[in-house]
Design a protein around this motif. Structure first.
Motif, short mmCIF file in Angstrom:
data_model
loop_
_atom_site.label_atom_id
_atom_site.label_comp_id
_atom_site.label_asym_id
_atom_site.label_seq_id
_atom_site.Cartn_x
_atom_site.Cartn_y
_atom_site.Cartn_z
N UNK A 14 -55.92 63.21 12.54
CA UNK A 14 -54.79 62.28 11.77
C UNK A 14 -55.22 60.82 12.55
N UNK A 15 -56.26 60.04 11.47
CA UNK A 15 -56.54 58.83 12.24
C UNK A 15 -56.00 57.91 11.18
N UNK A 16 -54.64 57.87 10.72
CA UNK A 16 -54.07 56.97 9.79
C UNK A 16 -53.30 56.16 10.87
N UNK A 17 -52.89 55.12 10.40
CA UNK A 17 -51.95 54.13 11.54
C UNK A 17 -50.87 53.69 10.26
N UNK A 18 -49.58 54.20 10.70
CA UNK A 18 -48.38 53.84 9.78
C UNK A 18 -47.93 52.63 10.24
N UNK A 19 -46.92 51.98 9.53
CA UNK A 19 -46.32 50.46 9.67
C UNK A 19 -45.91 50.04 10.99
N UNK A 20 -45.01 50.87 11.49
CA UNK A 20 -44.40 50.75 12.94
C UNK A 20 -45.40 50.85 13.98
N UNK A 21 -46.50 51.60 13.81
CA UNK A 21 -47.58 51.67 14.79
C UNK A 21 -48.54 50.44 14.57
N UNK A 22 -48.70 50.05 13.36
CA UNK A 22 -49.34 48.80 13.33
C UNK A 22 -48.92 47.51 14.10
N UNK A 355 -59.55 35.83 -3.21
CA UNK A 355 -58.27 35.70 -2.46
C UNK A 355 -57.40 36.81 -2.24
N UNK A 356 -56.49 36.76 -1.42
CA UNK A 356 -55.65 37.95 -0.99
C UNK A 356 -54.05 37.36 -0.75
N UNK A 357 -53.17 38.05 -1.37
CA UNK A 357 -51.71 37.73 -1.02
C UNK A 357 -51.06 39.06 -0.57
N UNK A 358 -50.20 38.93 0.08
CA UNK A 358 -49.33 40.00 0.73
C UNK A 358 -47.88 39.64 0.15
N UNK A 359 -47.31 40.79 -0.29
CA UNK A 359 -45.86 40.71 -0.49
C UNK A 359 -45.17 42.14 0.13
N UNK A 360 -44.16 41.96 0.81
CA UNK A 360 -43.88 40.83 1.55
C UNK A 360 -44.86 40.34 2.49
N UNK A 361 -44.55 39.26 3.27
CA UNK A 361 -45.51 38.79 4.39
C UNK A 361 -45.76 39.94 5.45
N UNK A 362 -45.12 40.76 5.80
CA UNK A 362 -45.32 41.77 6.74
C UNK A 362 -46.22 42.75 6.47
#
Length: 469
Positions: A14-22, A355-362
């Motif tokens: 498993x080489x994924x990285x989930x949100x809290x680990x990010x 261009x790139x956008x993030x929703x939400x900013x996190x």
């Protein structure tokens, strides 16, 4: 050790990285000066853990193994400690049962393979509890110093770990500890609390980091109530060894006090997450171990051979029943919010100059963990980078400034949460982004992967001018 083996096996596939680990990943890759700036502004509560991971990343390089191996080793330490505690207070069968049962608990299995500090806190609490048990039998000043240092380190990893001190105080009351023991415990505990106090005061000014935690509801207490019921049953079955404290006097407070205290705190400030008191699972495993040991002892006079098989049969049965869960938790598919998978989709969908956008900013953590995947893209909402602002997600422009830039782009990649994932757009900024995209763009590609969504928007053609009147 089978749990550690499963953890290592999971790391290899498993080489994924989930949100809290990010968050751990992106902070650990920064310089020490940048980390100190970040902790001063945003996330002081995890400061010691971030600095530890920064040192490991510097020595061994960033990677999922470096990210998660400390948690695997921490659970091994905790299992060893509860084995020794159970053996000292209730006999070898109870100790062995407790050590093996720790790796069967679902919450422990989840945090066994997670790049966050909670398994380390559990290991530290296990060490401090073992030291307390030894000190109740053989007081020694330098061991009290070791107890205080261990509690301090746990508090610096997560100051809610100090709830273990309240559990230990209940143990001292239960065992009717002498005045000298109380004085030494109070001195060591007071030093640990004093050392943690600056972190507590600083983190109170950063409470926005936990503003997403929902208020306490009754259904959230069902799981803890079941754990307390199981633990109480184990305490009833406990039979103390002559001349030693009862195992229940150590284990039941360690299970019950942190849970009840966090529940009480959450009535005032929403803070109820079971991972904050993961170390309470140590008490549960000790009580499960003593229940197994007591059952084996009751069977021994009549069925001596069968009694010796009770512990391995019970544990093997539990292992077999939970094996599908254990394997699933160590599979890549268990990561429901995988940062690396989303970054990979961006890498394949982008064109030079997009261009790139993030929703939400996190969701900008997708780019911060995998900057190479976003190379060549313009982050049109960002005004200050996370490094410059000393934050985890950077500082975005005002809604009007963002919407003014959007019509001048040809293609925009939007990184957001997958449909169905709970999301709270900011009152103005994120709604303005979506409104501008709907007005000027049309989606031409849309992919969802492990909890995240990447949508490619292309500019709508300008309307043809009408005929002159």
């Amino acid at each position: 050790m089978w749990t550690v083996g499963l953890g290592l096996w999971g790391l290899s596939r498993d080489h994924s990285v989930w949100r809290d680990e990010a968050a751990t990943w992106q902070v650990a890759r920064r310089s020490t000066a940048d980390i100190w700036h970040l902790l001063d502004q945003v996330d002081a509560v995890h400061g010691l853990y971030y600095l530890l991971m920064h040192a490991l990343f510097s020595c061994f390089g960033p990677g999922t193994t470096t990210l998660r191996l400390p948690s695997v080793l921490a659970v091994a330490v905790a299992a060893g400690c509860v084995t020794v505690i159970g053996g000292r207070l209730a006999g070898n069968p109870a100790g062995l049962g407790a050590g093996l049962a720790l790796g069967l608990l679902p919450a422990v299995q989840f945090h066994l393979q997670e790049g966050r500090p909670y398994a380390l806190v559990m290991a530290g609490t296990a060490v401090s509890t073992l030291l307390l048990v030894v000190l109740l039998e053989r007081p020694a000043s330098w061991w009290w110093a070791g107890y205080g240092v261990t509690v301090l380190l746990c508090g610096l990893l997560n100051w809610l770990a100090l709830l273990a001190l309240v559990a230990h105080a209940v143990t001292l009351c239960w065992t009717r500890a002498g005045r000298g023991t109380w004085v030494r415990w109070a001195s060591a505990s007071g030093a640990a609390v004093a050392g943690t106090a600056p972190l507590i005061l600083l983190s109170r000014h950063q409470s926005e980091q936990i503003s997403w935690i929902p208020p306490l509801t009754w259904h959230m207490l069902i799981g803890p109530a079941i754990l307390l019921a199981i633990g109480t049953l184990g305490a009833v079955l406990d039979r103390p060894l002559p001349g030693r404290p009862s195992l229940a006097s150590v284990a039941l407070p360690l299970l019950a006090v942190p849970l009840l205290a966090l529940t009480g705190i959450s009535l005032i400030k929403p803070l109820f997450l079971d991972r904050y008191v993961l170390f309470g699972q140590l008490g549960l495993t000790l009580l499960i171990g003593t229940a197994l040991g007591r059952a084996a002892a009751a069977m021994a006079p009549r069925l001596p051979r069968t009694s010796r098989l009770l512990l391995p049969v019970a544990l093997l049965s539990a292992l077999g029943a939970l094996l599908p869960y254990s394997l699933a938790k160590r599979a890549p598919e268990s990561r429901v919010d995988d940062v690396l998978s989303a970054a990979d989709r961006v890498h394949h969908l982008k064109h030079p100059g997009d261009a790139v956008l993030f929703i939400p900013a996190a969701r900008r953590d997708t780019a911060l963990v995998s900057p190479d995947a976003f190379r060549g893209l313009r982050d049109i909402a960002l005004t200050e980078s996370p490094l410059t602002s000393g934050t985890l997600k950077g500082v975005e422009a005002e809604p009007a400034a963002i919407t003014a830039k959007i019509p001048h782009c040809t293609r925009i990649l939007l990184v957001t949460d997958a449909p169905g994932v709970a999301r709270r757009d900011s009152a103005h900024r994120d709604k303005a982004k979506r409104a501008a995209l709907r007005r000027y763009f049309t989606p031409v590609a849309d992919e969802t992967v492990r909890g995240r969504r990447v949508t490619v928007y292309e500019r709508l053609p300008d309307p043809a001018p009408g005929p002159n009147p």
